[in-house]
Motif scaffolding. Structure first.
Motif, PDB file in Angstrom:
ATOM      1  N   ALA A   1      46.970  27.098   7.630  1.00 16.39           N
ATOM      2  CA  ALA A   1      47.055  27.228   9.205  1.00 16.39           C
ATOM      3  C   ALA A   1      45.762  27.748   9.635  1.00 16.39           C
ATOM      4  O   ALA A   1      45.316  27.363  10.777  1.00 16.39           O
TER       5      ALA A   1
ATOM      6  N   VAL B   1      43.000  26.726  12.756  1.00 20.89           N
ATOM      7  CA  VAL B   1      42.592  27.144  13.833  1.00 20.89           C
ATOM      8  C   VAL B   1      40.960  27.733  13.880  1.00 20.89           C
ATOM      9  O   VAL B   1      40.376  27.547  15.002  1.00 20.89           O
TER      10      VAL B   1
ATOM     11  N   LEU C   1      45.812  21.757  15.974  1.00 19.72           N
ATOM     12  CA  LEU C   1      46.618  22.870  16.471  1.00 19.72           C
ATOM     13  C   LEU C   1      48.095  22.914  16.231  1.00 19.72           C
ATOM     14  O   LEU C   1      48.774  23.713  15.905  1.00 19.72           O
ATOM     15  N   LEU C   2      48.511  21.849  16.427  1.00 17.13           N
ATOM     16  CA  LEU C   2      49.800  21.269  16.070  1.00 17.13           C
ATOM     17  C   LEU C   2      50.191  21.354  14.628  1.00 17.13           C
ATOM     18  O   LEU C   2      51.346  22.152  14.252  1.00 17.13           O
TER      19      LEU C   2
ATOM     20  N   ALA D   1      50.283  25.224  13.734  1.00 20.44           N
ATOM     21  CA  ALA D   1      51.402  25.944  14.225  1.00 20.44           C
ATOM     22  C   ALA D   1      52.589  25.538  13.339  1.00 20.44           C
ATOM     23  O   ALA D   1      53.312  26.410  13.029  1.00 20.44           O
TER      24      ALA D   1
ATOM     25  N   ALA E   1      52.199  27.399  10.197  1.00 23.55           N
ATOM     26  CA  ALA E   1      52.620  28.913  10.433  1.00 23.55           C
ATOM     27  C   ALA E   1      54.234  29.388  10.416  1.00 23.55           C
ATOM     28  O   ALA E   1      54.500  30.337  10.256  1.00 23.55           O
ATOM     29  N   LEU E   2      54.684  28.392  11.343  1.00 23.53           N
ATOM     30  CA  LEU E   2      56.030  28.410  11.400  1.00 23.53           C
ATOM     31  C   LEU E   2      56.999  28.099  10.077  1.00 23.53           C
ATOM     32  O   LEU E   2      57.611  29.116   9.763  1.00 23.53           O
TER      33      LEU E   2
ATOM     34  N   LEU F   1      44.229  35.017  13.995  1.00 23.96           N
ATOM     35  CA  LEU F   1      43.922  34.432  15.337  1.00 23.96           C
ATOM     36  C   LEU F   1      42.792  34.845  15.911  1.00 23.96           C
ATOM     37  O   LEU F   1      41.719  34.098  16.498  1.00 23.96           O
TER      38      LEU F   1
END
Length: 285
Positions: A57, A61, A92-93, A96, A99-100, A125
Protein backbone atom coordinates in the motif's frame (compact mmCIF):
# COMPACT_ATOMS: atom_id res chain seq x y z
CA UNK A 1 -7.54 -8.35 -16.50
CA UNK A 2 -4.31 -10.32 -16.65
CA UNK A 3 -2.56 -7.22 -17.98
CA UNK A 4 -3.93 -5.05 -15.17
CA UNK A 5 -2.83 -7.61 -12.60
CA UNK A 6 0.70 -7.50 -13.99
CA UNK A 7 0.75 -3.71 -13.68
CA UNK A 8 -0.57 -3.86 -10.12
CA UNK A 9 2.09 -6.37 -9.15
CA UNK A 10 4.71 -4.10 -10.68
CA UNK A 11 3.24 -1.14 -8.79
CA UNK A 12 3.58 -2.90 -5.42
CA UNK A 13 7.09 -4.18 -6.30
CA UNK A 14 5.99 -7.81 -5.99
CA UNK A 15 9.12 -9.01 -7.80
CA UNK A 16 11.35 -7.03 -5.39
CA UNK A 17 10.72 -8.46 -1.92
CA UNK A 18 13.69 -6.67 -0.32
CA UNK A 19 11.40 -3.79 0.65
CA UNK A 20 9.01 -5.80 2.80
CA UNK A 21 11.81 -7.92 4.21
CA UNK A 22 13.38 -4.72 5.57
CA UNK A 23 10.12 -4.19 7.47
CA UNK A 24 9.56 -7.81 8.43
CA UNK A 25 12.69 -8.82 10.33
CA UNK A 26 12.64 -6.08 13.00
CA UNK A 27 8.90 -6.61 13.47
CA UNK A 28 9.30 -10.35 13.97
CA UNK A 29 12.27 -9.76 16.26
CA UNK A 30 10.04 -7.56 18.42
CA UNK A 31 7.34 -10.24 18.44
CA UNK A 32 9.82 -12.81 19.76
CA UNK A 33 11.19 -10.43 22.39
CA UNK A 34 7.73 -9.34 23.53
CA UNK A 35 6.55 -12.96 23.82
CA UNK A 36 9.83 -14.23 25.30
CA UNK A 37 9.94 -16.74 22.47
CA UNK A 38 7.61 -18.02 19.75
CA UNK A 39 4.61 -15.64 19.65
CA UNK A 40 2.12 -18.13 18.20
CA UNK A 41 0.97 -18.79 14.66
CA UNK A 42 -1.84 -16.23 14.76
CA UNK A 43 0.35 -13.22 15.53
CA UNK A 44 3.10 -14.51 13.23
CA UNK A 45 0.62 -14.68 10.34
CA UNK A 46 -0.97 -11.30 11.15
CA UNK A 47 2.32 -9.42 11.27
CA UNK A 48 3.88 -11.19 8.28
CA UNK A 49 0.89 -10.67 6.01
CA UNK A 50 0.26 -7.20 7.42
CA UNK A 51 3.84 -6.18 6.69
CA UNK A 52 3.58 -7.28 3.06
CA UNK A 53 0.20 -5.59 2.61
CA UNK A 54 1.21 -2.28 4.18
CA UNK A 55 4.48 -2.08 2.30
CA UNK A 56 2.53 -2.71 -0.91
CA UNK A 57 0.00 0.00 0.00
CA UNK A 58 2.88 2.34 0.77
CA UNK A 59 4.33 1.79 -2.69
CA UNK A 60 1.02 2.88 -4.22
CA UNK A 61 0.94 6.12 -2.20
CA UNK A 62 4.64 6.80 -2.71
CA UNK A 63 4.43 6.41 -6.49
CA UNK A 64 1.47 8.76 -6.68
CA UNK A 65 3.24 11.35 -4.54
CA UNK A 66 6.49 11.08 -6.52
CA UNK A 67 5.11 10.69 -10.04
CA UNK A 68 6.32 14.10 -11.19
CA UNK A 69 9.78 13.51 -9.71
CA UNK A 70 10.18 9.88 -10.80
CA UNK A 71 9.94 10.71 -14.49
CA UNK A 72 13.24 12.61 -14.22
CA UNK A 73 15.09 9.66 -12.62
CA UNK A 74 16.25 6.87 -14.91
CA UNK A 75 15.73 4.16 -12.27
CA UNK A 76 12.10 5.13 -11.62
CA UNK A 77 10.90 6.61 -14.92
CA UNK A 78 9.06 3.43 -15.93
CA UNK A 79 7.11 2.91 -12.73
CA UNK A 80 3.44 2.27 -13.69
CA UNK A 81 1.98 5.54 -12.36
CA UNK A 82 4.85 7.68 -13.67
CA UNK A 83 4.67 6.05 -17.09
CA UNK A 84 0.90 6.55 -17.25
CA UNK A 85 0.11 2.83 -17.30
CA UNK A 86 -1.82 3.05 -14.01
CA UNK A 87 -3.91 6.10 -13.16
CA UNK A 88 -3.58 8.02 -9.90
CA UNK A 89 -7.12 7.02 -8.93
CA UNK A 90 -6.44 3.35 -9.65
CA UNK A 91 -3.20 3.35 -7.65
CA UNK A 92 -4.83 5.05 -4.66
CA UNK A 93 -7.78 2.68 -4.80
CA UNK A 94 -5.46 -0.35 -4.84
CA UNK A 95 -3.49 1.10 -1.93
CA UNK A 96 -6.69 1.70 0.04
CA UNK A 97 -7.88 -1.87 -0.53
CA UNK A 98 -4.54 -3.30 0.60
CA UNK A 99 -4.53 -1.08 3.70
CA UNK A 100 -8.09 -2.12 4.56
CA UNK A 101 -7.17 -5.80 4.29
CA UNK A 102 -4.21 -5.15 6.58
CA UNK A 103 -6.51 -3.36 9.03
CA UNK A 104 -8.81 -6.38 8.94
CA UNK A 105 -5.88 -8.46 10.17
CA UNK A 106 -5.19 -5.93 12.94
CA UNK A 107 -8.82 -6.24 14.08
CA UNK A 108 -8.10 -9.86 15.04
CA UNK A 109 -5.59 -8.72 17.69
CA UNK A 110 -6.47 -6.35 20.58
CA UNK A 111 -7.52 -2.78 21.29
CA UNK A 112 -3.98 -1.53 21.92
CA UNK A 113 -2.72 -2.79 18.55
CA UNK A 114 -5.74 -1.32 16.76
CA UNK A 115 -5.10 2.07 18.36
CA UNK A 116 -1.41 2.09 17.44
CA UNK A 117 -2.23 1.06 13.86
CA UNK A 118 -3.74 4.50 13.22
CA UNK A 119 -0.48 6.18 14.23
CA UNK A 120 1.43 3.78 11.97
CA UNK A 121 -0.85 4.63 9.04
CA UNK A 122 -0.46 8.38 9.60
CA UNK A 123 3.34 8.17 9.57
CA UNK A 124 3.31 5.95 6.47
CA UNK A 125 1.17 8.52 4.63
CA UNK A 126 3.38 11.38 5.79
CA UNK A 127 6.70 10.00 4.55
CA UNK A 128 6.23 10.42 0.76
CA UNK A 129 5.81 14.16 1.26
CA UNK A 130 8.57 14.59 3.86
CA UNK A 131 11.31 14.75 1.22
CA UNK A 132 9.89 18.07 0.03
CA UNK A 133 10.44 19.85 3.36
CA UNK A 134 12.74 17.74 5.57
CA UNK A 135 16.49 17.63 4.97
CA UNK A 136 16.69 14.07 6.32
CA UNK A 137 13.43 12.42 5.20
CA UNK A 138 15.10 9.07 5.87
CA UNK A 139 14.48 9.77 9.57
CA UNK A 140 10.73 9.90 8.89
CA UNK A 141 11.00 6.66 6.92
CA UNK A 142 12.94 5.20 9.84
CA UNK A 143 10.01 5.80 12.18
CA UNK A 144 7.53 4.43 9.63
CA UNK A 145 9.62 1.33 8.94
CA UNK A 146 10.16 0.71 12.66
CA UNK A 147 6.58 1.07 13.83
CA UNK A 148 5.96 -2.66 13.63
CA UNK A 149 8.07 -2.88 16.80
CA UNK A 150 5.70 -1.07 19.21
CA UNK A 151 2.73 -2.68 17.46
CA UNK A 152 4.24 -6.13 18.08
CA UNK A 153 4.61 -5.38 21.79
CA UNK A 154 1.05 -4.04 21.88
CA UNK A 155 -0.24 -7.23 20.27
CA UNK A 156 1.55 -9.49 22.74
CA UNK A 157 1.43 -7.45 25.96
CA UNK A 158 -1.44 -5.00 25.34
CA UNK A 159 1.01 -2.19 26.11
CA UNK A 160 4.13 -0.59 24.66
CA UNK A 161 6.94 -0.66 27.24
CA UNK A 162 10.12 1.42 27.19
CA UNK A 163 12.01 -1.52 25.68
CA UNK A 164 9.92 -1.25 22.50
CA UNK A 165 10.87 2.40 22.02
CA UNK A 166 14.55 1.66 22.65
CA UNK A 167 14.44 -1.06 19.99
CA UNK A 168 12.64 1.35 17.66
CA UNK A 169 15.41 3.90 18.20
CA UNK A 170 18.05 1.31 17.35
CA UNK A 171 16.16 0.23 14.25
CA UNK A 172 15.85 3.85 13.19
CA UNK A 173 19.65 3.99 12.89
CA UNK A 174 19.58 0.90 10.66
CA UNK A 175 16.95 2.47 8.38
CA UNK A 176 19.04 5.64 8.16
CA UNK A 177 22.00 3.50 7.09
CA UNK A 178 20.32 1.55 4.31
CA UNK A 179 18.10 4.32 3.02
CA UNK A 180 21.05 6.70 2.81
CA UNK A 181 22.76 4.04 0.68
CA UNK A 182 19.61 4.02 -1.46
CA UNK A 183 19.64 7.83 -1.69
CA UNK A 184 23.30 7.75 -2.75
CA UNK A 185 22.21 5.88 -5.89
CA UNK A 186 20.01 8.78 -7.04
CA UNK A 187 22.01 11.69 -5.61
CA UNK A 188 22.76 13.35 -8.98
CA UNK A 189 19.15 13.07 -10.15
CA UNK A 190 17.78 14.29 -6.81
CA UNK A 191 20.06 17.33 -6.85
CA UNK A 192 18.85 18.20 -10.33
CA UNK A 193 15.14 17.98 -9.49
CA UNK A 194 15.36 19.47 -6.00
CA UNK A 195 14.47 16.53 -3.73
CA UNK A 196 15.89 16.55 -0.20
CA UNK A 197 17.69 13.38 0.95
CA UNK A 198 20.19 12.37 3.61
CA UNK A 199 22.78 11.63 0.92
CA UNK A 200 22.60 15.25 -0.23
CA UNK A 201 22.46 16.72 3.28
CA UNK A 202 25.43 14.69 4.52
CA UNK A 203 27.60 15.37 1.47
CA UNK A 204 31.05 13.77 1.75
CA UNK A 205 30.23 12.57 5.28
CA UNK A 206 27.67 10.12 3.88
CA UNK A 207 29.79 6.95 4.06
CA UNK A 208 31.06 7.70 7.57
CA UNK A 209 27.54 8.41 8.84
CA UNK A 210 26.16 5.24 7.25
CA UNK A 211 28.78 3.16 9.04
CA UNK A 212 28.19 5.03 12.31
CA UNK A 213 24.47 4.26 11.99
CA UNK A 214 25.20 0.55 11.56
CA UNK A 215 27.29 0.65 14.74
CA UNK A 216 24.61 2.56 16.66
CA UNK A 217 21.91 0.12 15.54
CA UNK A 218 23.80 -2.92 16.75
CA UNK A 219 24.96 -1.32 20.00
CA UNK A 220 21.45 -0.20 20.94
CA UNK A 221 19.97 -3.65 20.31
CA UNK A 222 22.79 -5.37 22.24
CA UNK A 223 22.33 -3.00 25.17
CA UNK A 224 18.54 -3.34 25.11
CA UNK A 225 18.55 -7.14 25.01
CA UNK A 226 21.61 -7.87 27.14
CA UNK A 227 19.41 -8.70 30.13
CA UNK A 228 17.32 -11.23 28.20
CA UNK A 229 19.96 -13.97 28.60
CA UNK A 230 19.85 -14.96 24.93
CA UNK A 231 23.34 -16.43 25.07
CA UNK A 232 25.83 -17.00 22.30
CA UNK A 233 23.27 -17.35 19.42
CA UNK A 234 22.20 -13.73 19.84
CA UNK A 235 25.76 -12.44 19.86
CA UNK A 236 26.59 -14.64 16.88
CA UNK A 237 23.73 -12.98 15.02
CA UNK A 238 25.02 -9.55 15.99
CA UNK A 239 28.51 -10.51 14.81
CA UNK A 240 27.11 -11.74 11.48
CA UNK A 241 25.23 -8.46 11.03
CA UNK A 242 28.38 -6.47 11.83
CA UNK A 243 30.39 -8.49 9.33
CA UNK A 244 27.84 -7.74 6.62
CA UNK A 245 27.95 -4.03 7.46
CA UNK A 246 31.73 -4.14 7.03
CA UNK A 247 31.27 -5.69 3.58
CA UNK A 248 28.79 -2.96 2.71
CA UNK A 249 31.48 -0.39 3.43
CA UNK A 250 33.59 -1.91 0.66
CA UNK A 251 30.63 -1.48 -1.71
CA UNK A 252 29.75 2.13 -0.86
CA UNK A 253 33.11 3.70 -0.08
CA UNK A 254 33.63 4.93 -3.65
CA UNK A 255 29.95 6.06 -3.87
CA UNK A 256 29.36 4.20 -7.12
CA UNK A 257 25.71 3.67 -8.05
CA UNK A 258 26.00 -0.09 -8.50
CA UNK A 259 27.76 -0.64 -5.20
CA UNK A 260 25.35 1.56 -3.24
CA UNK A 261 22.32 -0.12 -4.78
CA UNK A 262 23.77 -3.55 -4.08
CA UNK A 263 24.29 -2.60 -0.42
CA UNK A 264 20.69 -1.39 -0.16
CA UNK A 265 19.22 -4.38 -1.98
CA UNK A 266 20.97 -6.91 0.28
CA UNK A 267 20.48 -5.02 3.55
CA UNK A 268 17.63 -7.21 4.73
CA UNK A 269 20.19 -9.93 5.43
CA UNK A 270 21.77 -7.67 8.07
CA UNK A 271 18.66 -7.67 10.23
CA UNK A 272 17.81 -11.25 9.35
CA UNK A 273 21.04 -12.19 11.13
CA UNK A 274 19.86 -10.33 14.25
CA UNK A 275 16.41 -11.95 14.02
CA UNK A 276 17.91 -15.42 13.62
CA UNK A 277 20.11 -14.82 16.65
CA UNK A 278 17.09 -13.80 18.75
CA UNK A 279 15.02 -16.80 17.64
CA UNK A 280 17.87 -19.22 18.33
CA UNK A 281 18.62 -17.55 21.65
CA UNK A 282 15.07 -18.05 22.91
CA UNK A 283 14.89 -21.58 21.50
CA UNK A 284 18.01 -22.67 23.41
CA UNK A 285 17.10 -21.06 26.74
Amino acid sequence: MRGRLGLWLDLIRWNRPAGWLLLLWPTLSALWVAAHGFPGWHLLAVFTLGTVLMRSAGCCVNDVADRDFDKHVKRTAQRPVTAGKVSVREALLLGAVLALVAFGLVLTTNAATIAWSFAALAIALLYPYAKRVVSMPQAVLGIAFSFGIPMAFAAVQSRVPLLAWVLLLGNLFWVLAYDTEYAMVDRDDDLRIGIKTSAITLGRADVAVVMACYVAFLLVWVAALAGRDLGWPFYAGIAAAAAQAAVHWTWIRDRGRDGCFRAFRLNHWVDFAVFAGIVAGYALK
